[in-house]
Design a protein around this motif. Structure first.
Motif, PDB file in Angstrom:
ATOM      1  N   UNK A  60     -20.520  -4.983  24.347  1.00 58.47           N
ATOM      2  CA  UNK A  60     -20.226  -4.776  22.929  1.00 58.47           C
ATOM      3  C   UNK A  60     -21.087  -5.695  22.069  1.00 58.47           C
ATOM      4  N   UNK A  61     -21.273  -6.912  22.507  1.00 62.53           N
ATOM      5  CA  UNK A  61     -22.133  -7.846  21.781  1.00 62.53           C
ATOM      6  C   UNK A  61     -23.585  -7.388  21.812  1.00 62.53           C
ATOM      7  N   UNK A  62     -24.024  -6.922  22.960  1.00 66.13           N
ATOM      8  CA  UNK A  62     -25.389  -6.435  23.093  1.00 66.13           C
ATOM      9  C   UNK A  62     -25.627  -5.243  22.172  1.00 66.13           C
ATOM     10  N   UNK A 121     -39.744 -13.236  17.414  1.00 68.53           N
ATOM     11  CA  UNK A 121     -38.591 -13.555  16.574  1.00 68.53           C
ATOM     12  C   UNK A 121     -37.325 -13.037  17.252  1.00 68.53           C
ATOM     13  N   UNK A 122     -36.401 -13.928  17.576  1.00 70.16           N
ATOM     14  CA  UNK A 122     -35.146 -13.516  18.178  1.00 70.16           C
ATOM     15  C   UNK A 122     -34.301 -12.752  17.171  1.00 70.16           C
ATOM     16  N   UNK A 123     -33.692 -11.671  17.621  1.00 69.44           N
ATOM     17  CA  UNK A 123     -32.755 -10.914  16.791  1.00 69.44           C
ATOM     18  C   UNK A 123     -31.383 -11.572  16.917  1.00 69.44           C
ATOM     19  N   UNK A 124     -30.803 -11.908  15.781  1.00 71.63           N
ATOM     20  CA  UNK A 124     -29.521 -12.628  15.801  1.00 71.63           C
ATOM     21  C   UNK A 124     -28.502 -11.900  14.921  1.00 71.63           C
ATOM     22  N   UNK A 171     -34.754 -16.882  22.086  1.00 65.11           N
ATOM     23  CA  UNK A 171     -34.094 -15.667  22.589  1.00 65.11           C
ATOM     24  C   UNK A 171     -32.709 -15.951  23.160  1.00 65.11           C
ATOM     25  N   UNK A 172     -32.050 -16.964  22.626  1.00 63.47           N
ATOM     26  CA  UNK A 172     -30.679 -17.240  23.033  1.00 63.47           C
ATOM     27  C   UNK A 172     -29.728 -16.230  22.400  1.00 63.47           C
ATOM     28  N   UNK A 173     -28.580 -16.049  23.007  1.00 62.39           N
ATOM     29  CA  UNK A 173     -27.526 -15.273  22.366  1.00 62.39           C
ATOM     30  C   UNK A 173     -26.967 -16.090  21.209  1.00 62.39           C
ATOM     31  N   UNK A 174     -26.823 -15.462  20.040  1.00 60.12           N
ATOM     32  CA  UNK A 174     -26.265 -16.187  18.902  1.00 60.12           C
ATOM     33  C   UNK A 174     -24.744 -16.216  18.953  1.00 60.12           C
ATOM     34  N   UNK A 217     -27.489 -27.166   9.208  1.00 61.40           N
ATOM     35  CA  UNK A 217     -26.575 -26.032   9.083  1.00 61.40           C
ATOM     36  C   UNK A 217     -27.293 -24.811   8.544  1.00 61.40           C
ATOM     37  N   UNK A 218     -28.393 -24.993   7.844  1.00 59.26           N
ATOM     38  CA  UNK A 218     -29.120 -23.873   7.263  1.00 59.26           C
ATOM     39  C   UNK A 218     -30.292 -23.416   8.132  1.00 59.26           C
ATOM     40  N   UNK A 219     -30.414 -23.991   9.333  1.00 61.38           N
ATOM     41  CA  UNK A 219     -31.502 -23.614  10.226  1.00 61.38           C
ATOM     42  C   UNK A 219     -31.114 -22.364  11.016  1.00 61.38           C
ATOM     43  N   UNK A 220     -31.983 -21.382  11.008  1.00 56.67           N
ATOM     44  CA  UNK A 220     -31.810 -20.201  11.853  1.00 56.67           C
ATOM     45  C   UNK A 220     -32.665 -20.394  13.098  1.00 56.67           C
TER      46      UNK A 220
END
Length: 365
Positions: free
Chosen positions: A281-283, A345-348, A44-47, A36-39
């Motif tokens: 909007x999410x983007x 690093x993916x931006x989430x 590059x998936x959508x969070x 649960x604490x893993x980011x």
């Protein structure tokens, strides 16, 4: 008389993989985590969770998953065609843009033909090329982490069949301007298929990259490649597409795996296109976070290319990269390291991004 596997004659001929396959590097997916604490910021998936309309379409289609999907994906191709203002005959779909790219290389390349692309770029490029028996021609990125189009043009030979232009480039995030691609297209032979791979185009600022549809209309040897895996959040369903001349698109459909795009994926993709406002909007939130992170990191001394994807790129040497990866691992953050090059690093969400910033704060660029 029968022989067990341990009693085979020593001179027996065994099945063997093709030499091209035996020497292939394995595709390295982004690392996965379940805590649960893993980011999870390595792929590059959508969070965001799937768009509600897409989830509803999947639920409805699931009631019929005992049946084969429409192999021609007519409904999806027509919807994509309407989006681009082209005909359905100019659209081919496949299991993710990487699946469509495999169809492209299979359809155009014979053994010994060449495919030119920048390096470092999408890791699947050399794998798909070499498994087809073609030759991968890697052209180093320029000093700004972008495509060196002059060097790519110089790398073209009589055996070149395909050129791949990744914009924004994965993993560096650097786009290629419209003017540069247009000049490049005028400089290369018209019998070479130039694939504009826009897997992350939805995250790019307006005007930062090419008007790929305009280039396609002006140059018949252009093919546009896109995916629903990133901004649309359908990475788990595997659906991508190409826009190309009817002759090329028909060839891509012929080389496709039968029924490769499931009915669930087709339904979700159509619903996602119809929910474009919500996707955008999410983007916009991701783009705001990307700008915030980049500004903070630059203020702290990090040098970053102006990424136009949903990720940031940090070039590192072989001394710093392992230290950074250890720090991210210890903080429960999964990022993507590229041996000899850097870290992506993916931006989430803001909370995960703040964790990234906290790790990098303890390092001096």
């Amino acid at each position: 008389m029968s022989l067990s596997s341990t009693e085979l004659l020593p001179t027996a001929v065994r099945p063997a993989l093709r030499a091209a396959v035996s020497g292939l590097p394995s595709y390295v997916p982004g690392r996965r985590g379940t805590g649960v604490d893993i980011a999870a910021l390595a792929s590059n998936e959508s969070h965001h969770e799937p768009l509600p309309a897409a989830a509803a379409a999947v639920a409805e289609a699931a009631a019929r998953m005992n049946r084969y999907p429409d192999m021609a994906a007519v409904g999806l191709r027509e919807r994509i065609a309407a989006q681009f203002g082209v005909s359905a005959d100019e659209v081919a779909v496949g299991p993710g843009s990487v699946g469509v790219l495999q169809q492209i290389i299979t359809g155009l390349c014979d053994a010994g033909d060449e495919v030119v692309f920048a390096w470092r770029s999408f890791e699947a490029y050399p794998i798909l090329v070499e498994v087809a028996g073609a030759r991968a021609v890697r052209v180093p990125l320029d000093a700004a982490e972008g495509h060196d189009l002059d060097a790519m043009a110089a790398a073209v030979t009589e055996r070149t069949k395909v050129i791949l232009l990744c914009t924004p480039n994965n993993p560096t995030g650097v786009p290629i301007s419209h003017e540069r691609i247009e000049a490049f297209l005028r400089s290369v032979r018209s019998d070479i298929l130039v694939v504009i791979d826009e897997a992350y185009v939805e995250y790019a600022d307006a005007g930062s990259g090419p008007d790929s549809l305009g280039l396609y209309r002006a140059f018949p040897n252009v093919c546009i490649l896109r995916t629903f895996s990133k901004a649309y959040g359908l990475a788990g369903l595997r659906v991508g597409y190409a826009v190309a001349t009817p002759e090329i698109a028909e060839g891509l459909r012929r080389t496709a795996i039968p029924f490769g795009v499931t009915a669930l994926a087709q339904a979700a993709a159509i619903a996602s296109l119809d929910a474009a406002d919500e996707m955008e909007a999410r983007v916009a939130v991701v783009k705001e976070e990307r700008a915030r992170m980049a500004a903070i990191l630059e203020d702290r001394g990090w040098t970053l290319p102006r990424s136009q994807g949903n990720f940031l790129w940090i070039r590192t040497d072989d001394e710093l990269r392992p230290r950074l990866m250890d720090a991210f691992d210890n903080a429960g953050i999964l990022v993507r390291a590229y041996q000899g090059d850097g870290i992506r690093i993916t931006v989430a969400d803001p909370a995960s991004n703040d964790r990234v910033l906290a790790v990098l704060e303890s390092f001096t660029a």
